[in-house]
Design a protein around this motif. Structure first.
Motif, PDB file in Angstrom:
ATOM      1  N   ARG A 202       0.826  -1.193   0.000  1.00 48.06           N
ATOM      2  CA  ARG A 202       0.000   0.000   0.000  1.00 48.06           C
ATOM      3  C   ARG A 202       0.874   1.262   0.000  1.00 48.06           C
ATOM      4  O   ARG A 202       2.059   1.181   0.328  1.00 48.06           O
ATOM      5  CB  ARG A 202      -0.917  -0.006   1.229  1.00 48.06           C
ATOM      6  CG  ARG A 202      -2.031  -1.029   1.144  1.00 48.06           C
ATOM      7  CD  ARG A 202      -2.931  -1.009   2.373  1.00 48.06           C
ATOM      8  NE  ARG A 202      -2.341  -1.745   3.478  1.00 48.06           N
ATOM      9  CZ  ARG A 202      -1.881  -1.202   4.583  1.00 48.06           C
ATOM     10  NH1 ARG A 202      -1.909   0.108   4.745  1.00 48.06           N
ATOM     11  NH2 ARG A 202      -1.366  -1.943   5.549  1.00 48.06           N
ATOM     12  N   PRO A 203       0.293   2.421  -0.330  1.00 45.96           N
ATOM     13  CA  PRO A 203       1.089   3.657  -0.277  1.00 45.96           C
ATOM     14  C   PRO A 203       1.654   3.918   1.113  1.00 45.96           C
ATOM     15  O   PRO A 203       1.031   3.617   2.123  1.00 45.96           O
ATOM     16  CB  PRO A 203       0.063   4.739  -0.674  1.00 45.96           C
ATOM     17  CG  PRO A 203      -0.977   4.015  -1.467  1.00 45.96           C
ATOM     18  CD  PRO A 203      -1.075   2.654  -0.851  1.00 45.96           C
ATOM     19  N   ASN A 204       2.871   4.456   1.140  1.00 45.67           N
ATOM     20  CA  ASN A 204       3.541   4.878   2.371  1.00 45.67           C
ATOM     21  C   ASN A 204       3.929   3.718   3.287  1.00 45.67           C
ATOM     22  O   ASN A 204       4.113   3.917   4.491  1.00 45.67           O
ATOM     23  CB  ASN A 204       2.670   5.870   3.158  1.00 45.67           C
ATOM     24  CG  ASN A 204       3.509   7.003   3.747  1.00 45.67           C
ATOM     25  OD1 ASN A 204       4.578   7.318   3.237  1.00 45.67           O
ATOM     26  ND2 ASN A 204       3.037   7.595   4.821  1.00 45.67           N
ATOM     27  N   ALA A 205       4.077   2.525   2.723  1.00 47.49           N
ATOM     28  CA  ALA A 205       4.527   1.391   3.534  1.00 47.49           C
ATOM     29  C   ALA A 205       6.041   1.402   3.710  1.00 47.49           C
ATOM     30  O   ALA A 205       6.569   0.662   4.543  1.00 47.49           O
ATOM     31  CB  ALA A 205       4.085   0.069   2.891  1.00 47.49           C
TER      32      ALA A 205
ATOM     33  N   LYS B 229       8.377   1.328   0.827  1.00 51.45           N
ATOM     34  CA  LYS B 229       9.026   0.526  -0.212  1.00 51.45           C
ATOM     35  C   LYS B 229      10.300   1.185  -0.731  1.00 51.45           C
ATOM     36  O   LYS B 229      11.354   0.554  -0.824  1.00 51.45           O
ATOM     37  CB  LYS B 229       8.036   0.272  -1.361  1.00 51.45           C
ATOM     38  CG  LYS B 229       6.771  -0.458  -0.937  1.00 51.45           C
ATOM     39  CD  LYS B 229       5.803  -0.671  -2.088  1.00 51.45           C
ATOM     40  CE  LYS B 229       5.182   0.624  -2.562  1.00 51.45           C
ATOM     41  NZ  LYS B 229       4.352   1.270  -1.538  1.00 51.45           N
TER      42      LYS B 229
ATOM     43  N   ALA C  65       2.257  10.270   0.917  1.00 50.80           N
ATOM     44  CA  ALA C  65       1.893   8.963   0.373  1.00 50.80           C
ATOM     45  C   ALA C  65       1.833   9.029  -1.143  1.00 50.80           C
ATOM     46  O   ALA C  65       1.455  10.044  -1.719  1.00 50.80           O
ATOM     47  CB  ALA C  65       0.543   8.510   0.932  1.00 50.80           C
ATOM     48  N   GLY C  66       2.209   7.927  -1.803  1.00 49.88           N
ATOM     49  CA  GLY C  66       2.082   7.843  -3.252  1.00 49.88           C
ATOM     50  C   GLY C  66       3.138   8.586  -4.035  1.00 49.88           C
ATOM     51  O   GLY C  66       2.876   9.046  -5.149  1.00 49.88           O
TER      52      GLY C  66
ATOM     53  N   GLY D  25       2.430   2.516  -4.798  1.00 47.99           N
ATOM     54  CA  GLY D  25       1.508   1.976  -3.810  1.00 47.99           C
ATOM     55  C   GLY D  25       0.181   1.587  -4.439  1.00 47.99           C
ATOM     56  O   GLY D  25      -0.317   2.267  -5.343  1.00 47.99           O
TER      57      GLY D  25
ATOM     58  N   ARG E  22      -3.671   1.039  -3.799  1.00 54.01           N
ATOM     59  CA  ARG E  22      -4.820   1.254  -2.922  1.00 54.01           C
ATOM     60  C   ARG E  22      -6.014   0.431  -3.399  1.00 54.01           C
ATOM     61  O   ARG E  22      -5.965  -0.229  -4.431  1.00 54.01           O
ATOM     62  CB  ARG E  22      -5.203   2.735  -2.906  1.00 54.01           C
ATOM     63  CG  ARG E  22      -4.135   3.654  -2.350  1.00 54.01           C
ATOM     64  CD  ARG E  22      -4.723   5.018  -2.043  1.00 54.01           C
ATOM     65  NE  ARG E  22      -5.209   5.693  -3.245  1.00 54.01           N
ATOM     66  CZ  ARG E  22      -6.028   6.741  -3.236  1.00 54.01           C
ATOM     67  NH1 ARG E  22      -6.466   7.207  -2.080  1.00 54.01           N
ATOM     68  NH2 ARG E  22      -6.403   7.328  -4.362  1.00 54.01           N
TER      69      ARG E  22
ATOM     70  N   ASP F 213       2.860  -2.189   6.859  1.00 56.56           N
ATOM     71  CA  ASP F 213       3.190  -1.098   7.776  1.00 56.56           C
ATOM     72  C   ASP F 213       2.873  -1.571   9.190  1.00 56.56           C
ATOM     73  O   ASP F 213       1.707  -1.843   9.510  1.00 56.56           O
ATOM     74  CB  ASP F 213       2.367   0.142   7.413  1.00 56.56           C
ATOM     75  CG  ASP F 213       2.747   1.369   8.240  1.00 56.56           C
ATOM     76  OD1 ASP F 213       3.278   1.201   9.353  1.00 56.56           O
ATOM     77  OD2 ASP F 213       2.501   2.491   7.768  1.00 56.56           O
TER      78      ASP F 213
ATOM     79  N   ASP G 109      -4.071  -5.565   1.758  1.00 56.96           N
ATOM     80  CA  ASP G 109      -2.836  -6.356   1.728  1.00 56.96           C
ATOM     81  C   ASP G 109      -3.119  -7.775   1.246  1.00 56.96           C
ATOM     82  O   ASP G 109      -2.361  -8.339   0.450  1.00 56.96           O
ATOM     83  CB  ASP G 109      -2.195  -6.393   3.118  1.00 56.96           C
ATOM     84  CG  ASP G 109      -1.751  -5.024   3.585  1.00 56.96           C
ATOM     85  OD1 ASP G 109      -1.133  -4.296   2.784  1.00 56.96           O
ATOM     86  OD2 ASP G 109      -2.032  -4.668   4.739  1.00 56.96           O
TER      87      ASP G 109
END
Length: 466
Positions: free
Chosen positions: A201-204, A206, A225-226, A256, A258, A290, A299
């Motif tokens: 997902r965004p802001n995990a 990566k 995020a993103g 990411g 979503r 996260d 997820d």
């Protein structure tokens, strides 16, 4: 190493379109809005026989270094280190802007050969901007149209003096092969490049994780995020502490992903589609969670997508250094995975920290191990010995009093492991018995938690009525 050519310019002058034109395929995302590209992307270019590595960069903006556009500019500046030549791209239709002049001043101080390109020069609308470009001080601009491919011969002549004479061997080790390249039937080499995609997902975290592995700020990161939009492949050598040797890895950063209902903008849809293509190209996929948010339904959907594509899957819980009650978190995620991914139980689960580097060596070791299982081929004789034992331990059912005959099994391919089972009345074989066989293959024959394909095939009856 091939000579390296960097594309530089302000946002929305057509840098990514030019990149795609030179590599011959649509690798970089392109959209009408400015600022689509954020990270550096490398590709293999062949311009009328002139071979070089082309690098797409983010649009140059004059903003605070702490902002996202400011950090993008720092990434662009870093891309000039080690470059053999820079393609400075302006928009011929818009003419020379103050930002173009600022970029020109910076490039003059860099001591890198510059080829000035006036893009979007098709027709007569670009003539005024083409003439204005002489004032930038880089000589005659190359009139070009990245959209229509006009001006390739002129670009060839402008680049040739800077490319020829450099070390131009045909070593393609640093260039990703064409996406979708089929390698399943080749003999597996455990020392070959590991294609490892990082998804989530965004802001995990990566991009932060990949930067930690590389030991440099190669990818753009931040609290927003993103940030990542394109899938970026980076070749790297990992020092394996167990074997005390370097092993080649191709790290693939992705956008990411979503929930589908939340993805409404065209650009984000393109980014997610690019991430899905990266999964298809990878061998092993690490789904990054996260730790501050735990395991969410999205997820599990990403994990199911990876397994449906037949890729080896690993789960890594990131931000472990700030996790609350880590033991309970780990056990909860493990239980939820076993329940939510019933088709593949025992998917490797690791705790990592992209900030501190905790668990990253263990993650790479597990990735190489699971790739070996994903690439394994079992001899037909050994496979059928297991098959006979499995049937003896639990014979197939006899629906309606008529026995289902299972005759033999063979492995059709690897990566992912795919098997074909032959017999009669297989259309009546219960799904539960099929799962029994698949789980037995995974458990008894050393395939661990990799996706298994099992196809049922009955012989054709030549006397059946047509």
């Amino acid at each position: 190493m091939l000579p390296q050519v960097i594309i530089i310019g302000r946002p929305n002058v057509g840098k990514s379109t030019l990149f795609n034109r030179l590599v011959g395929k649509k690798l970089a995302l392109v959209d009408d809005q400015p600022g689509v590209t954020r990270d550096r992307r490398f590709g293999d270019a062949d311009l009328l026989g002139l071979k070089f590595t082309i690098v797409d960069t983010a649009g140059w903006e004059d903003l605070d270094p702490e902002t996202l556009p400011g950090r993008m500019r720092q990434q662009t500046e870093a891309s000039l280190v080690g470059a053999d030549v820079a393609l400075f791209v302006i928009d011929a239709r818009a003419g020379v802007t103050p930002l173009d002049e600022e970029i020109a001043r910076y490039l003059r101080s860099s001591r890198i050969p510059i080829v000035l390109m006036a893009n979007k020069a098709e027709g007569r609308a670009g003539d005024p901007g083409l003439y204005d470009a002489f004032a930038l001080g880089f000589g005659e601009p190359v009139a070009f149209s990245a959209e229509h491919g006009q001006g390739l011969a002129d670009l060839f002549e402008a680049l040739r003096p800077h490319i020829e004479g450099t070390d131009d061997d045909d070593d393609d080790d640093d260039v990703p092969p064409p996406e979708g390249a089929e390698e399943e039937e080749e003999e597996f080499d455990p020392e070959s490049v590991l294609k490892l995609a990082i998804v989530g997902r965004p802001n995990a975290g990566k991009s932060t994780l990949i930067n930690k592995l590389l030991g440099e700020n190669r990818l753009l990161t931040g609290p927003e995020a993103g940030i990542t939009r394109d899938s970026i492949a980076i070749d790297w050598q990992w020092f394996d502490p167990t074997s005390e040797a370097y092993r080649p890895v191709r790290l693939i950063d992705t956008a990411g992903m979503r929930k589908k209902a939340q993805v409404v903008e065209k650009l984000e849809k393109m980014s997610v589609a690019d991430a899905r293509r990266a999964i298809d190209f990878a061998e092993v996929v690490v789904l990054l969670l996260d730790a501050t948010r735990g395991l969410e339904h999205q997820d599990l959907k990403i994990a199911s997508l990876v397994l449906e594509e037949g890729r080896a899957l690993m789960i890594a819980i990131n931000k472990w250094d700030v996790a609350e009650d880590p033991s309970a978190l780990f056990n909860g995620v493990r239980a939820a995975l076993d329940e939510g991914l019933a088709q593949v139980r025992g998917v490797p689960l690791l705790a990592v920290s992209a900030r501190t580097g905790k668990g990253l060596d263990q993650m790479l070791t597990a990735a190489f191990d699971i790739r070996s299982a994903w690439s394994k081929r079992v001899p037909t004789s050994a496979l059928n010995r297991w098959f006979d034992d499995a049937l003896a331990a639990n014979p197939p059912p006899a629906p309606g009093g008529k026995r289902i005959k299972l005759r033999y099994i063979t492995q059709a391919r690897t990566r992912p492991p795919s098997f074909v089972m032959f017999g009669t009345r297989l259309d009546q074989l219960p799904e539960s018995y099929r799962r029994y066989l698949v789980n037995g293959i995974r458990r008894e024959l050393g395939f661990d938690a990799v996706p298994i394909r099992l196809t049922l095939r009955s012989p054709t009856n030549p006397f059946a009525k047509k």
